[in-house]
Design an enzyme around this catalytic site. Structure first.
Site, mmCIF file in Angstrom:
data_model
loop_
_atom_site.group_PDB
_atom_site.id
_atom_site.type_symbol
_atom_site.label_atom_id
_atom_site.label_comp_id
_atom_site.label_asym_id
_atom_site.label_seq_id
_atom_site.Cartn_x
_atom_site.Cartn_y
_atom_site.Cartn_z
ATOM 1 N N TRP A 101 27.597 -44.508 -46.341
ATOM 2 C CA TRP A 101 28.457 -45.576 -46.890
ATOM 3 C C TRP A 101 29.015 -46.389 -45.878
ATOM 4 O O TRP A 101 29.295 -47.498 -46.149
ATOM 5 C CB TRP A 101 29.473 -44.844 -47.824
ATOM 6 C CG TRP A 101 28.705 -44.333 -49.047
ATOM 7 C CD1 TRP A 101 28.603 -43.026 -49.417
ATOM 8 C CD2 TRP A 101 27.924 -44.949 -50.177
ATOM 9 N NE1 TRP A 101 27.756 -42.854 -50.560
ATOM 10 C CE2 TRP A 101 27.386 -44.034 -51.059
ATOM 11 C CE3 TRP A 101 27.502 -46.325 -50.292
ATOM 12 C CZ2 TRP A 101 26.639 -44.396 -52.200
ATOM 13 C CZ3 TRP A 101 26.777 -46.692 -51.463
ATOM 14 C CH2 TRP A 101 26.079 -45.620 -52.119
ATOM 15 N N ASP A 171 37.451 -46.729 -47.493
ATOM 16 C CA ASP A 171 36.591 -46.494 -48.961
ATOM 17 C C ASP A 171 36.777 -45.164 -49.194
ATOM 18 O O ASP A 171 36.391 -44.220 -48.472
ATOM 19 C CB ASP A 171 35.323 -46.668 -48.583
ATOM 20 C CG ASP A 171 34.218 -46.220 -49.613
ATOM 21 O OD1 ASP A 171 34.721 -46.067 -50.515
ATOM 22 O OD2 ASP A 171 32.861 -46.451 -49.266
ATOM 23 N N LYS A 195 33.730 -40.906 -59.594
ATOM 24 C CA LYS A 195 33.392 -39.575 -58.767
ATOM 25 C C LYS A 195 34.643 -38.814 -59.217
ATOM 26 O O LYS A 195 34.483 -37.545 -59.484
ATOM 27 C CB LYS A 195 33.358 -39.897 -57.348
ATOM 28 C CG LYS A 195 32.016 -40.148 -56.959
ATOM 29 C CD LYS A 195 31.729 -41.008 -55.794
ATOM 30 C CE LYS A 195 30.297 -41.418 -55.706
ATOM 31 N NZ LYS A 195 29.963 -42.368 -54.846
HETATM 32 C C1 LIG Z 1 29.471 -43.567 -54.633
HETATM 33 C C2 LIG Z 1 29.793 -44.318 -53.200
HETATM 34 C C3 LIG Z 1 29.866 -45.815 -52.944
HETATM 35 C C4 LIG Z 1 29.052 -46.671 -53.837
HETATM 36 O O1 LIG Z 1 29.909 -46.756 -55.122
HETATM 37 P P1 LIG Z 1 29.293 -47.619 -56.082
HETATM 38 O O2 LIG Z 1 30.427 -47.712 -57.207
HETATM 39 O O3 LIG Z 1 28.163 -47.305 -56.722
HETATM 40 O O4 LIG Z 1 29.253 -49.264 -55.514
HETATM 41 C C5 LIG Z 1 30.604 -46.220 -51.721
HETATM 42 N N1 LIG Z 1 31.210 -45.385 -50.929
HETATM 43 C C6 LIG Z 1 31.345 -44.227 -51.216
HETATM 44 C C7 LIG Z 1 32.050 -43.201 -50.046
HETATM 45 C C8 LIG Z 1 30.690 -43.503 -52.412
HETATM 46 O O5 LIG Z 1 30.788 -42.266 -52.552
#
Ligand SMILES: *Cc1c(COP(=O)(O)O)cnc(C)c1O
Length: 358
Positions: A101, A171, A195
């Site tokens: 990511w 993030d 998540k």
């Molecule tokens: C799942 C995830 C993403 C992508 O998220 P979306 O909401 O599907 O765009 C980005 N960064 C991390 C750390 C993730 O776990």
């Protein structure tokens, strides 16, 4: 009958929250309507919106200097919106990259402004986070971006990286509200809700108010100022997701807040890693100091055994254990809502699987 849900995202939600949603669905707060049928401009929805924001701010430890936005487009859109909004006027950003990511985040940031990689663990096969001694930080950077937990590799920062006072942008998609953070070190925290804090379709962006500036030259919908000014109601927001985030925050607070979550999460992760470490049959992917408490990644002696493990596990009621298609292996995601009893059942299954196939 509920399964043991180890999905990586969308993922397990707290059963008490789901049951409450079910009970409230046809008629929320005696309005004769479900939340999905309310106007986002109604007084009632304003309360829901405010409750969700307040819950997140309390749990993240954010002061009045912060605002929380509920957007769409996932964390993936934030890879672009963050630099688009923050790197105007020649501002620069540094990125600490330790997995899939983070790589996507820096690739998008480079399209928008002066973003560079200030540390990467590519040479360590993404099995750990960068060491402090490996940082090559620009002291005049506007922000340092990091991915608090790399969901695919299962590698997590043990705490915040040290930046010498440069604000952090994080993030936090896959570990938000899983443990306490040092909020004063951050300028912006974002994540998809699916998540740890709610259903898919809503993206949380917590941002320091003094970082919000009108930027007329970027699309209206992509400017934080647009959404901040209208309290996330510039256009129709994902109302159901916002409602659920508020309920998940209440559930977390009822269990002792983020400190309570951390205790639960540590107990779950320790139990699973102890099983992985107790035998040569299972091998953890991440280096021990940076192992994730959220996504436990491990391998078996062969890909055939891994495929067999995933199949047998599904039959036994353990869902979502196949690793991400880009890295293979197995992964158990132990987000806040996953119960210790599910983890203990998985440990038992792993012992038995090794006894038969080891
Ligand atoms: C799942 C995830 C993403 C992508 O998220 P979306 O909401 O599907 O765009 C980005 N960064 C991390 C750390 C993730 O776990």
């Amino acid at each position: 009958m509920r399964v043991h849900n180890f999905n990586a995202g969308p993922a397990a939600l707290p059963l008490p929250v789901l049951e409450r949603v079910q009970a409230e669905l046809p008629d929320l707060h005696h309005t004769g309507m479900s939340v999905m049928e309310w106007s986002h401009r109604s007084k009632q929805f304003e309360t829901i919106n405010q409750d969700a924001e307040n819950g997140l701010k309390r749990l993240l430890g954010l002061s009045e200097d912060w605002t929380v936005l509920f957007l769409q487009g996932g964390a993936s859109l934030q890879f672009s919106m963050v630099p688009m909004n923050l790197l105007q006027g020649g501002a620069k950003a540094d990125y600490l990259v330790h997995g899939s990511w983070g790589r996507k985040a820096i690739a998008e940031a480079k399209k928008e402004g002066a973003a560079r990689t200030a540390a990467s663990t590519e040479n360590a096969d993404w099995k750990r986070v960068p060491l402090q001694s490996e940082f090559d930080l620009n002291p005049s950077a506007k922000y340092v971006h990091f991915t608090s937990n790399e969901t695919i590799e299962g590698v997590q920062w043990p705490g915040e990286p040290e930046t010498g006072g440069i604000p952090l942008v994080c993030d936090a998609s896959s570990d938000i509200l899983s443990r306490p953070i040092a909020a004063e070190k951050y300028g912006l925290i974002y994540g998809g809700a699916q998540k740890n804090i709610g259903p898919s379709g809503v993206t949380v962006v917590a941002i320091r108010r003094d970082w919000i500036e009108p930027i007329p030259q970027i699309p209206t919908m992509l400017a934080y100022a647009t959404h901040a000014k209208e309290h996330s109601l510039y256009n129709t927001p994902p109302t159901f997701g916002i409602y659920m985030i508020g309920l998940v925050c209440e559930w977390i607070e009822s269990l002792g807040g983020v400190a309570g979550m951390q205790n639960r999460n540590t107990a779950k992760a320790n139990a699973l890693y102890a099983q992985i470490d107790s035998t040569d049959f299972y091998a953890g992917f991440a280096e021990k100091e940076n192992r994730s408490q959220m996504n436990i990644t491990f391998r078996l002696p062969s890909e055939e055994l891994e495929a067999w493990f995933a199949t047998e596990a599904t039959k036994a009621g353990f869902i979502g254990l196949k690793g991400h298609r880009s890295v293979g292996g197995l992964r158990a995601s132990l987000y806040n809502a996953v119960e210790l009893k599910s983890v203990m059942a998985l440990v038992e299954f792993m012992r038995e699987f090794e006894r038969v196939h080891g």
